[in-house]
Design a protein around this motif. Structure first.
Motif, PDB file in Angstrom:
ATOM      1  N   ILE A 115      70.262  39.393   9.087  1.00  0.00           N
ATOM      2  CA  ILE A 115      71.181  40.282   9.801  1.00  0.00           C
ATOM      3  C   ILE A 115      72.331  40.741   8.915  1.00  0.00           C
ATOM      4  CG2 ILE A 115      72.891  40.385  11.666  1.00  0.00           C
ATOM      5  CD1 ILE A 115      71.030  38.629  13.317  1.00  0.00           C
ATOM      6  N   LYS A 116      72.894  39.810   8.142  1.00  0.00           N
ATOM      7  CA  LYS A 116      74.114  40.112   7.404  1.00  0.00           C
ATOM      8  C   LYS A 116      74.270  39.141   6.241  1.00  0.00           C
ATOM      9  CE  LYS A 116      79.087  40.041   8.440  1.00  0.00           C
ATOM     10  NZ  LYS A 116      79.549  38.950   7.646  1.00  0.00           N
ATOM     11  N   ASN A 117      74.793  39.631   5.128  1.00  0.00           N
ATOM     12  CA  ASN A 117      75.120  38.738   4.012  1.00  0.00           C
ATOM     13  C   ASN A 117      76.188  37.750   4.457  1.00  0.00           C
ATOM     14  OD1 ASN A 117      73.361  39.946   2.240  1.00  0.00           O
ATOM     15  ND2 ASN A 117      74.903  41.280   1.336  1.00  0.00           N
ATOM     16  N   GLY A 118      76.082  36.527   3.969  1.00  0.00           N
ATOM     17  CA  GLY A 118      77.096  35.526   4.273  1.00  0.00           C
ATOM     18  C   GLY A 118      76.787  34.667   5.483  1.00  0.00           C
ATOM     19  N   ILE A 119      75.702  34.966   6.188  1.00  0.00           N
ATOM     20  CA  ILE A 119      75.328  34.109   7.318  1.00  0.00           C
ATOM     21  C   ILE A 119      74.758  32.814   6.753  1.00  0.00           C
ATOM     22  CG2 ILE A 119      73.636  33.803   9.175  1.00  0.00           C
ATOM     23  CD1 ILE A 119      74.084  36.629   9.998  1.00  0.00           C
ATOM     24  N   SER A 120      75.194  31.719   7.329  1.00  0.00           N
ATOM     25  CA  SER A 120      74.655  30.416   6.941  1.00  0.00           C
ATOM     26  C   SER A 120      74.578  29.577   8.204  1.00  0.00           C
ATOM     27  CB  SER A 120      75.545  29.764   5.881  1.00  0.00           C
ATOM     28  OG  SER A 120      76.881  29.685   6.332  1.00  0.00           O
ATOM     29  N   ALA A 121      74.012  28.397   8.109  1.00  0.00           N
ATOM     30  CA  ALA A 121      73.829  27.581   9.309  1.00  0.00           C
ATOM     31  C   ALA A 121      74.032  26.111   8.993  1.00  0.00           C
ATOM     32  CB  ALA A 121      72.430  27.797   9.875  1.00  0.00           C
ATOM     33  N   VAL A 122      74.316  25.347  10.041  1.00  0.00           N
ATOM     34  CA  VAL A 122      74.420  23.902   9.881  1.00  0.00           C
ATOM     35  C   VAL A 122      73.038  23.345   9.571  1.00  0.00           C
ATOM     36  CG1 VAL A 122      76.426  23.698  11.407  1.00  0.00           C
ATOM     37  CG2 VAL A 122      74.134  23.362  12.340  1.00  0.00           C
ATOM     38  N   ASP A 123      73.007  22.136   9.062  1.00  0.00           N
ATOM     39  CA  ASP A 123      71.735  21.520   8.679  1.00  0.00           C
ATOM     40  C   ASP A 123      70.917  21.066   9.877  1.00  0.00           C
ATOM     41  OD1 ASP A 123      71.980  21.607   5.755  1.00  0.00           O
ATOM     42  OD2 ASP A 123      73.707  20.312   6.102  1.00  0.00           O
ATOM     43  N   ILE A 124      71.572  20.460  10.874  1.00  0.00           N
ATOM     44  CA  ILE A 124      70.835  19.880  11.996  1.00  0.00           C
ATOM     45  C   ILE A 124      71.441  20.335  13.322  1.00  0.00           C
ATOM     46  CG2 ILE A 124      70.199  17.714  13.173  1.00  0.00           C
ATOM     47  CD1 ILE A 124      70.231  16.364  10.397  1.00  0.00           C
ATOM     48  N   LEU A 125      70.552  20.698  14.239  1.00  0.00           N
ATOM     49  CA  LEU A 125      70.920  21.002  15.616  1.00  0.00           C
ATOM     50  C   LEU A 125      70.243  19.939  16.470  1.00  0.00           C
ATOM     51  CD1 LEU A 125      72.141  23.213  17.590  1.00  0.00           C
ATOM     52  CD2 LEU A 125      69.808  24.096  17.708  1.00  0.00           C
ATOM     53  N   ALA A 126      71.007  19.268  17.324  1.00  0.00           N
ATOM     54  CA  ALA A 126      70.444  18.194  18.146  1.00  0.00           C
ATOM     55  C   ALA A 126      71.035  18.262  19.554  1.00  0.00           C
ATOM     56  CB  ALA A 126      70.741  16.830  17.507  1.00  0.00           C
ATOM     57  N   VAL A 127      70.291  17.697  20.508  1.00  0.00           N
ATOM     58  CA  VAL A 127      70.752  17.661  21.896  1.00  0.00           C
ATOM     59  C   VAL A 127      70.390  16.304  22.485  1.00  0.00           C
ATOM     60  CG1 VAL A 127      70.628  18.725  24.181  1.00  0.00           C
ATOM     61  CG2 VAL A 127      70.364  20.146  22.139  1.00  0.00           C
ATOM     62  N   ASP A 128      71.389  15.687  23.130  1.00  0.00           N
ATOM     63  CA  ASP A 128      71.174  14.402  23.795  1.00  0.00           C
ATOM     64  C   ASP A 128      72.100  14.315  25.007  1.00  0.00           C
ATOM     65  OD1 ASP A 128      70.276  11.758  24.256  1.00  0.00           O
ATOM     66  OD2 ASP A 128      71.906  10.930  23.069  1.00  0.00           O
ATOM     67  N   ASN A 129      71.530  14.035  26.163  1.00  0.00           N
ATOM     68  CA  ASN A 129      72.317  13.851  27.391  1.00  0.00           C
ATOM     69  C   ASN A 129      73.350  14.948  27.614  1.00  0.00           C
ATOM     70  OD1 ASN A 129      70.974  11.467  28.032  1.00  0.00           O
ATOM     71  ND2 ASN A 129      72.377  10.236  26.803  1.00  0.00           N
TER      72      ASN A 129
ATOM     73  N   THR B 266      74.720  16.923  25.643  1.00  0.00           N
ATOM     74  CA  THR B 266      75.644  17.140  24.532  1.00  0.00           C
ATOM     75  C   THR B 266      74.872  17.788  23.395  1.00  0.00           C
ATOM     76  OG1 THR B 266      76.994  15.217  25.124  1.00  0.00           O
ATOM     77  CG2 THR B 266      77.207  16.045  22.871  1.00  0.00           C
ATOM     78  N   GLY B 267      75.390  18.906  22.910  1.00  0.00           N
ATOM     79  CA  GLY B 267      74.803  19.583  21.765  1.00  0.00           C
ATOM     80  C   GLY B 267      75.547  19.182  20.505  1.00  0.00           C
ATOM     81  N   TYR B 268      74.798  18.855  19.471  1.00  0.00           N
ATOM     82  CA  TYR B 268      75.383  18.430  18.195  1.00  0.00           C
ATOM     83  C   TYR B 268      75.092  19.463  17.109  1.00  0.00           C
ATOM     84  CZ  TYR B 268      75.756  13.788  20.309  1.00  0.00           C
ATOM     85  OH  TYR B 268      76.059  12.739  21.128  1.00  0.00           O
ATOM     86  N   LEU B 269      76.122  19.852  16.385  1.00  0.00           N
ATOM     87  CA  LEU B 269      76.006  20.676  15.182  1.00  0.00           C
ATOM     88  C   LEU B 269      76.384  19.760  14.026  1.00  0.00           C
ATOM     89  CD1 LEU B 269      77.902  23.806  16.535  1.00  0.00           C
ATOM     90  CD2 LEU B 269      75.439  23.599  16.217  1.00  0.00           C
ATOM     91  N   ILE B 270      75.420  19.477  13.154  1.00  0.00           N
ATOM     92  CA  ILE B 270      75.635  18.487  12.092  1.00  0.00           C
ATOM     93  C   ILE B 270      75.464  19.156  10.734  1.00  0.00           C
ATOM     94  CG2 ILE B 270      74.892  16.271  11.133  1.00  0.00           C
ATOM     95  CD1 ILE B 270      73.597  15.760  13.994  1.00  0.00           C
ATOM     96  N   GLU B 271      76.520  19.129   9.954  1.00  0.00           N
ATOM     97  CA  GLU B 271      76.479  19.638   8.584  1.00  0.00           C
ATOM     98  C   GLU B 271      76.491  18.444   7.645  1.00  0.00           C
ATOM     99  OE1 GLU B 271      76.336  22.022   5.238  1.00  0.00           O
ATOM    100  OE2 GLU B 271      75.752  22.397   7.306  1.00  0.00           O
ATOM    101  N   ILE B 272      75.686  18.503   6.597  1.00  0.00           N
ATOM    102  CA  ILE B 272      75.547  17.391   5.658  1.00  0.00           C
ATOM    103  C   ILE B 272      76.004  17.843   4.275  1.00  0.00           C
ATOM    104  CG2 ILE B 272      73.939  15.754   4.609  1.00  0.00           C
ATOM    105  CD1 ILE B 272      72.107  16.499   7.153  1.00  0.00           C
ATOM    106  N   LYS B 273      76.916  17.089   3.702  1.00  0.00           N
ATOM    107  CA  LYS B 273      77.380  17.341   2.334  1.00  0.00           C
ATOM    108  C   LYS B 273      77.314  16.016   1.580  1.00  0.00           C
ATOM    109  CE  LYS B 273      78.519  21.663   2.722  1.00  0.00           C
ATOM    110  NZ  LYS B 273      77.627  22.646   2.144  1.00  0.00           N
TER     111      LYS B 273
END
Length: 170
Positions: free
Chosen positions: A34-48, A50-57
């Motif tokens: 769609i556009k230059n510069g778009i990036s995303a978190v490493d992991i998307l998770a869902v539990d009970n 609750t949605g989790y956005l997890i970035e790993i460095k």
């Protein structure tokens, strides 16, 4: 059900719904274009509901480049916003059932939590990352991401902070 996701030398094991978001076909083949510069978190998770956005460095690699703290925070904010903007169209337009299901579950969640899993370089390193404080990163992320998650978490293998998954070094 156990889902294992590998990122570099780290392995993440979940007992709930999770995907390596930045490797999904929808993100790789459609959304990123769609556009230059778009990036995303490493992991998307869902539990009970609750949605989790997890970035790993992981800055423990020998060839890690020096990085300023503000650049890290800016990158994470961009990844969180880009990921959130990809979830609704993924739910509606993905051809992959697993992608559609987790996007639907995440969209229905009552709460969003942002996690930065951060492995720092050793204190003897000449890298700026070796001097970073988890509290300072957390404060900067909190200020920027407050409308999404008023309490983002910074965690590592050394400081797990009670997350709901298991991380091991490979």
């Amino acid at each position: 059900m156990s889902i294992v996701i590998q990122e570099g030398n780290l392995s993440f094991s979940f007992d709930f719904e999770a995907i390596k978001f930045d490797d999904t076909p929808y993100y790789r083949n459609h959304f990123i274009k769609i556009k230059n510069g778009i990036s995303a978190v490493d992991i998307l998770a869902v539990d009970n509901n609750t949605g989790y956005l997890i970035e790993i460095k992981d800055y423990t690699y020998q060839d890690t480049e020096n990085l300023k703290l503000n650049d890290l925070v800016e990158a994470i904010v961009n990844k969180v916003i880009s990921t959130l903007s990809a979830i609704l169209p993924m739910k509606n337009n993905s051809n992959n059932t697993a992608e559609k299901n987790i996007a639907h579950s995440f969209s229905s969640a009552n709460e969003i939590k942002v996690f930065l899993h951060l492995e720092l370089s050793p204190p003897t390193s000449k890298l700026e990352q070796s001097t970073w404080s988890f509290q300072k990163i957390q404060m900067k992320l909190k200020n920027r991401l407050k409308p999404i998650d008023a309490h983002p978490k910074i965690v590592s293998m050394k400081y797990p902070n009670h997350f709901s998954w298991i991380v091991t070094k490979i």
